[in-house]
Design an enzyme around this catalytic site. Structure first.
Site, mmCIF file in Angstrom:
data_model
loop_
_atom_site.group_PDB
_atom_site.id
_atom_site.type_symbol
_atom_site.label_atom_id
_atom_site.label_comp_id
_atom_site.label_asym_id
_atom_site.label_seq_id
_atom_site.Cartn_x
_atom_site.Cartn_y
_atom_site.Cartn_z
ATOM 1 N N ASN A 8 -5.488 -4.086 5.925
ATOM 2 C CA ASN A 8 -5.991 -3.170 4.893
ATOM 3 C C ASN A 8 -6.453 -4.026 3.720
ATOM 4 O O ASN A 8 -5.629 -4.590 3.001
ATOM 5 C CB ASN A 8 -4.858 -2.225 4.474
ATOM 6 C CG ASN A 8 -5.228 -1.334 3.313
ATOM 7 O OD1 ASN A 8 -6.389 -1.288 2.893
ATOM 8 N ND2 ASN A 8 -4.240 -0.625 2.780
ATOM 9 N N LYS A 10 -7.820 -3.029 1.084
ATOM 10 C CA LYS A 10 -7.716 -2.297 -0.191
ATOM 11 C C LYS A 10 -9.009 -2.503 -0.995
ATOM 12 O O LYS A 10 -10.084 -2.544 -0.403
ATOM 13 C CB LYS A 10 -6.456 -2.729 -0.953
ATOM 14 C CG LYS A 10 -5.204 -2.657 -0.056
ATOM 15 C CD LYS A 10 -3.905 -2.833 -0.794
ATOM 16 C CE LYS A 10 -2.750 -2.698 0.194
ATOM 17 N NZ LYS A 10 -1.432 -2.780 -0.449
ATOM 18 N N HIS A 92 -1.906 6.482 2.449
ATOM 19 C CA HIS A 92 -1.310 5.239 1.934
ATOM 20 C C HIS A 92 -0.603 5.549 0.616
ATOM 21 O O HIS A 92 -1.072 6.385 -0.163
ATOM 22 C CB HIS A 92 -2.403 4.192 1.724
ATOM 23 C CG HIS A 92 -1.846 2.829 1.461
ATOM 24 N ND1 HIS A 92 -1.344 2.475 0.240
ATOM 25 C CD2 HIS A 92 -1.676 1.746 2.265
ATOM 26 C CE1 HIS A 92 -0.884 1.227 0.306
ATOM 27 N NE2 HIS A 92 -1.088 0.760 1.521
ATOM 28 N N GLU A 94 -0.587 4.072 -2.069
ATOM 29 C CA GLU A 94 -1.454 3.908 -3.251
ATOM 30 C C GLU A 94 -2.345 5.134 -3.444
ATOM 31 O O GLU A 94 -2.661 5.506 -4.580
ATOM 32 C CB GLU A 94 -2.266 2.610 -3.109
ATOM 33 C CG GLU A 94 -1.359 1.387 -3.301
ATOM 34 C CD GLU A 94 -1.772 0.140 -2.542
ATOM 35 O OE1 GLU A 94 -2.927 0.055 -2.090
ATOM 36 O OE2 GLU A 94 -0.924 -0.757 -2.402
ATOM 37 N N GLU A 162 5.611 2.081 5.578
ATOM 38 C CA GLU A 162 5.381 1.134 4.490
ATOM 39 C C GLU A 162 6.283 1.486 3.311
ATOM 40 O O GLU A 162 5.931 2.372 2.500
ATOM 41 C CB GLU A 162 3.915 1.188 4.033
ATOM 42 C CG GLU A 162 2.939 0.751 5.100
ATOM 43 C CD GLU A 162 1.661 0.186 4.490
ATOM 44 O OE1 GLU A 162 1.257 -0.898 4.910
ATOM 45 O OE2 GLU A 162 1.088 0.809 3.578
ATOM 46 N N GLY A 168 3.109 -5.583 -1.512
ATOM 47 C CA GLY A 168 2.590 -6.530 -2.488
ATOM 48 C C GLY A 168 3.658 -7.205 -3.334
ATOM 49 O O GLY A 168 3.346 -7.818 -4.355
ATOM 50 N N SER A 207 4.373 -6.595 2.769
ATOM 51 C CA SER A 207 4.662 -8.035 2.665
ATOM 52 C C SER A 207 4.825 -8.720 4.025
ATOM 53 O O SER A 207 5.610 -9.653 4.160
ATOM 54 C CB SER A 207 5.890 -8.275 1.782
ATOM 55 O OG SER A 207 5.634 -7.838 0.454
HETATM 56 P P1 13P Z 1 0.910 -6.134 1.447
HETATM 57 O O1 13P Z 1 0.859 -6.697 2.862
HETATM 58 O O2 13P Z 1 -0.032 -6.817 0.516
HETATM 59 O O3 13P Z 1 2.311 -6.027 0.965
HETATM 60 O O4 13P Z 1 0.347 -4.627 1.552
HETATM 61 C C1 13P Z 1 0.835 -3.784 2.542
HETATM 62 C C2 13P Z 1 0.008 -2.565 2.567
HETATM 63 O O5 13P Z 1 0.037 -1.750 1.664
HETATM 64 C C3 13P Z 1 -0.882 -2.364 3.725
HETATM 65 O O6 13P Z 1 -1.423 -1.085 3.748
#
Ligand code: 13P
Length: 247
Positions: A8, A10, A92, A94, A162, A168, A207
């Site tokens: 992803n 983002k 997601h 976010e 997740e 992150g 992560s």
């Molecule tokens: P990270 O791998 O940067 O922690 O992000 C995970 C994520 O949100 C994938 O959708």
């Protein structure tokens, strides 16, 4: 079941970043797992061009529940499909946090994705406060049941766990904690659709990086990963693809 290494991007990447995709494909032309990258919508068609005829699939990061209309700034599932997408990430954390997306909206989006022939990757996960309060499985069960589209099968749906606090941050749950949630997700999905759910891919995300991928992929009911930051670099994502191919 073919396991799935999904990236992803983002709100990251540019046309120049497609060099990473070419490098990934040069190093991993035929992995044993499925390989997917979900770039920003503006890069989808260009990435699909790079991926054409290769082992890489591309996907969107969100879609609108309706097929067309007066929805400024939104993108329909059919538009993603036309741009070359095979998958779409939905719900997601976010999106849930930044745009107030509810389980009911995620479900409507997942049904729109199915209508356009896309495979939704539905994301669920608890906040740190919810985990500390012992509410993890309850929160995840509610999100899952509220977000599932009708008529799903192992072939047309992927679910990603997740934990919000692991995204992150460089922090991950223990392997036992991941196993507990994935076992719970599997059981809930089997309760919904029966034995076919044993083949529905459950991804872990938060992560994931080359240094922890091998041990995470060894956890029961982990059928792949949804990778954020580490999917932006061919070397890192390639190492994760390799770990999943060997799992
Ligand atoms: P990270 O791998 O940067 O922690 O992000 C995970 C994520 O949100 C994938 O959708």
């Amino acid at each position: 079941m073919k396991k799935l290494a999904a990236g992803n991007w983002k709100m990251n990447g540019s046309l120049a970043a497609l060099a990473e995709v070419r490098a990934l494909l040069a190093a991993h032309p035929a992995p044993a797992c499925e390989m997917l990258l979900c770039p920003p919508a503006t890069l989808l068609a260009a990435m699909a061009g790079v991926a054409a005829g290769t082992a890489l699939a591309v996907g969107g990061q969100d879609c609108h529940p309706q097929g067309s209309g007066a929805h400024t700034g939104d993108i329909s599932a059919a538009m993603l499909k036309e741009a070359g997408a095979a998958y779409v990430i939905l719900g997601h954390s976010e999106r849930r946090a930044d745009h107030g997306e509810t389980d009911a909206l995620v479900k409507a989006k997942a049904e729109a994705a199915h209508g356009a022939g896309l495979i939704p990757i539905i994301c669920v996960g608890e906040t740190e406060a919810e985990r500390d309060a012992g509410k993890t499985l309850g929160v995840i069960g509610t999100q899952l049941y509220g977000s599932l589209p009708k008529d799903f099968t192992s072939a047309n749906l992927v679910v990603a766990y997740e934990p919000v606090w692991a995204i992150g941050t460089g922090r991950t749950p223990s392997l036992d904690e991941i196993a507990e949630v994935h076992h719970y997700l599997r059981a809930r999905l089997i309760a919904k659709i029966g034995g076919d759910a044993t083949k529905l891919r459950l991804l872990y995300g938060g992560s994931v990086k080359p240094s922890n991928a091998v041990e995470i992929f060894d956890v029961q009911n982990v059928d792949g990963a949804l990778v954020g930051g580490a999917s932006l670099k061919a070397a890192d994502f390639g190492a994760i693809v390799q770990a999943l191919s060997a799992a």
